[in-house]
Design an enzyme around this catalytic site. Structure first.
Site, mmCIF file in Angstrom:
data_model
loop_
_atom_site.group_PDB
_atom_site.id
_atom_site.type_symbol
_atom_site.label_atom_id
_atom_site.label_comp_id
_atom_site.label_asym_id
_atom_site.label_seq_id
_atom_site.Cartn_x
_atom_site.Cartn_y
_atom_site.Cartn_z
ATOM 1 N N HIS A 1 -3.531 49.598 -37.077
ATOM 2 C CA HIS A 1 -2.641 50.763 -36.989
ATOM 3 C C HIS A 1 -2.373 51.244 -38.408
ATOM 4 O O HIS A 1 -1.628 50.607 -39.159
ATOM 5 C CB HIS A 1 -1.357 50.313 -36.272
ATOM 6 C CG HIS A 1 -0.304 51.362 -36.157
ATOM 7 N ND1 HIS A 1 1.000 51.072 -35.809
ATOM 8 C CD2 HIS A 1 -0.351 52.715 -36.331
ATOM 9 C CE1 HIS A 1 1.711 52.183 -35.775
ATOM 10 N NE2 HIS A 1 0.923 53.196 -36.099
ATOM 11 N N MET B 1 -0.646 53.395 -40.901
ATOM 12 C CA MET B 1 0.491 54.272 -41.200
ATOM 13 C C MET B 1 0.348 54.688 -42.655
ATOM 14 O O MET B 1 1.151 54.312 -43.521
ATOM 15 C CB MET B 1 1.803 53.529 -40.929
ATOM 16 C CG MET B 1 2.068 53.354 -39.442
ATOM 17 S SD MET B 1 3.294 52.086 -39.093
ATOM 18 C CE MET B 1 2.218 50.658 -39.068
ATOM 19 N N ASP C 1 4.402 51.020 -29.031
ATOM 20 C CA ASP C 1 4.637 50.156 -30.194
ATOM 21 C C ASP C 1 6.047 50.353 -30.740
ATOM 22 O O ASP C 1 6.376 51.435 -31.219
ATOM 23 C CB ASP C 1 3.577 50.520 -31.259
ATOM 24 C CG ASP C 1 3.657 49.684 -32.528
ATOM 25 O OD1 ASP C 1 4.449 48.744 -32.590
ATOM 26 O OD2 ASP C 1 2.885 49.998 -33.461
ATOM 27 N N ASP D 1 -0.556 46.149 -38.831
ATOM 28 C CA ASP D 1 0.187 47.332 -39.285
ATOM 29 C C ASP D 1 0.017 47.568 -40.787
ATOM 30 O O ASP D 1 0.545 46.804 -41.591
ATOM 31 C CB ASP D 1 1.679 47.140 -39.005
ATOM 32 C CG ASP D 1 2.009 47.305 -37.536
ATOM 33 O OD1 ASP D 1 1.657 48.350 -36.968
ATOM 34 O OD2 ASP D 1 2.625 46.387 -36.965
ATOM 35 N N MET E 1 0.801 49.889 -44.023
ATOM 36 C CA MET E 1 1.771 50.906 -44.493
ATOM 37 C C MET E 1 1.565 51.160 -45.978
ATOM 38 O O MET E 1 1.344 50.212 -46.740
ATOM 39 C CB MET E 1 3.194 50.390 -44.278
ATOM 40 C CG MET E 1 3.477 50.009 -42.847
ATOM 41 S SD MET E 1 5.129 49.332 -42.686
ATOM 42 C CE MET E 1 5.107 48.867 -40.957
ATOM 43 N N MET F 1 4.549 55.969 -30.392
ATOM 44 C CA MET F 1 5.499 55.139 -31.148
ATOM 45 C C MET F 1 6.859 55.183 -30.452
ATOM 46 O O MET F 1 7.379 56.259 -30.148
ATOM 47 C CB MET F 1 5.648 55.654 -32.578
ATOM 48 C CG MET F 1 4.462 55.359 -33.488
ATOM 49 S SD MET F 1 3.967 53.626 -33.585
ATOM 50 C CE MET F 1 5.448 52.856 -34.252
ATOM 51 N N HIS G 1 -2.521 43.075 -33.451
ATOM 52 C CA HIS G 1 -2.127 44.381 -33.998
ATOM 53 C C HIS G 1 -1.791 44.214 -35.480
ATOM 54 O O HIS G 1 -0.999 43.359 -35.866
ATOM 55 C CB HIS G 1 -0.925 44.887 -33.206
ATOM 56 C CG HIS G 1 -0.489 46.277 -33.536
ATOM 57 N ND1 HIS G 1 -1.110 47.396 -33.030
ATOM 58 C CD2 HIS G 1 0.522 46.731 -34.326
ATOM 59 C CE1 HIS G 1 -0.487 48.486 -33.477
ATOM 60 N NE2 HIS G 1 0.504 48.111 -34.282
ATOM 61 N N SER H 1 1.996 42.016 -32.912
ATOM 62 C CA SER H 1 1.944 42.612 -34.256
ATOM 63 C C SER H 1 2.325 41.560 -35.278
ATOM 64 O O SER H 1 3.456 41.055 -35.280
ATOM 65 C CB SER H 1 2.931 43.774 -34.340
ATOM 66 O OG SER H 1 3.169 44.066 -35.711
HETATM 67 C C1 DX5 Z 1 6.368 49.604 -36.741
HETATM 68 C C2 DX5 Z 1 5.066 48.895 -36.409
HETATM 69 C C3 DX5 Z 1 5.148 47.982 -35.268
HETATM 70 C C4 DX5 Z 1 6.096 46.815 -35.435
HETATM 71 C C5 DX5 Z 1 6.623 46.458 -34.078
HETATM 72 O O1 DX5 Z 1 6.140 50.545 -37.710
HETATM 73 O O2 DX5 Z 1 4.052 49.846 -36.113
HETATM 74 O O3 DX5 Z 1 3.869 47.505 -34.868
HETATM 75 O O4 DX5 Z 1 5.521 45.700 -36.027
HETATM 76 O O5 DX5 Z 1 7.578 45.467 -34.235
HETATM 77 P P1 DX5 Z 1 8.718 45.186 -33.172
HETATM 78 O O6 DX5 Z 1 8.033 44.753 -31.909
HETATM 79 O O7 DX5 Z 1 9.519 44.110 -33.825
HETATM 80 O O8 DX5 Z 1 9.477 46.467 -32.995
HETATM 81 ZN ZN ZN Z 2 2.079 49.191 -35.157
#
Ligand code: DX5
Ligand code: ZN
Length: 220
Positions: free
Chosen positions: A66, A68, A175, A35, A37, A137, A33, A8
């Site tokens: 992903h 969010m 994740d 992310d 948000m 998650m 990956h 990620s």
């Molecule tokens: C959290 C994200 C993850 C995050 C994981 O909301 O969806 O993908 O980057 O990071 P680590 O491995 O540091 O928990």
């Molecule tokens: Zn993620």
């Protein structure tokens, strides 16, 4: 079943993103990956469409996006154009989960469906035939670097069982909070797509990816 590491980039050093990504690709991480948000579904804002578009073509890795964000159906087409291969949406973030998954597949992409730690895993059951990947998650979404929530392991087991009951060869992604110390536990529980953020990009991304890949490959 393929076993895949999905670094990620949320935890990457963005001023060196290209070279950091490359290190993970060279060491065999097949997915990247991404992310996204929105500051609404989760209490943080990360990055989005222009960043994805700018890394399109810079890696041969599968772009595992992903989302969010609330009502992701609004942005499926934009993420497709920017280079997404997989779009994972949150069950909790959609008014119409079926329609959103359909929109992802109709765009020609693989569809993922994610649940937050507080969501009952049984809620995935009606959607398993409409998805390519379930994302369990293992932290509350929003931030990298949190601790793995142990209740996740049972949810992974139950998801694998539900998929088998329906005769489905489903990818199960996990994740949040995964590192060298617990990656075997999530693989043993039945996950096959493993997201790691800080465990890859905090420190030496090449060495970290290499060490994690040795474990992931041992499951093939
Ligand atoms: C959290 C994200 C993850 C995050 C994981 O909301 O969806 O993908 O980057 O990071 P680590 O491995 O540091 O928990
Ligand atoms: Zn993620």
């Amino acid at each position: 079943m393929e076993y895949i590491l999905a670094p990620s980039i949320l935890s990457a050093d963005f001023k060196n993103l290209g070279s950091e990504m490359k290190k993970t690709e060279e060491e065999g991480a097949r997915y990247l990956h991404f992310d996204v948000m929105d500051g609404m579904f989760v209490p943080n804002i990360s990055f989005g469409i222009p960043v994805l578009a700018s890394i399109q073509g810079a890696t041969g890795q599968v772009m595992d996006v992903h989302l969010m964000i609330r009502e992701p159906i609004r942005y499926v087409e934009d993420f497709r154009k920017a280079g997404a291969d997989i779009i994972t949406i949150h069950l909790e973030a959609c008014q119409d989960v079926h329609a959103t998954l359909r929109a992802v597949r109709e765009a020609g992409l693989r569809a993922g469906l994610s649940i937050c730690p507080e969501t009952d895993v049984e809620k995935l059951a009606p959607y398993l035939r409409e998805i390519d990947m379930a994302l369990i998650m293992s932290v509350h979404p929003g931030f990298g670097g949190q601790s793995f929530l142990p209740g996740t392991l049972e949810k992974i087991r139950r998801t694998r069982e539900m998929a088998q009951e329906q005769g489905l060869d489903l990818d199960i992604q996990v994740d949040g909070g995964i590192s060298m110390s617990n990656i075997r536990q999530v693989l043993d529980a039945g996950a096959n797509v493993i997201v790691v953020g800080s465990g890859v990009f905090k420190g030496d991304a090449k060495e970290n990816t290499k060490a994690l890949m040795e474990i992931v490959k041992s499951y093939e």
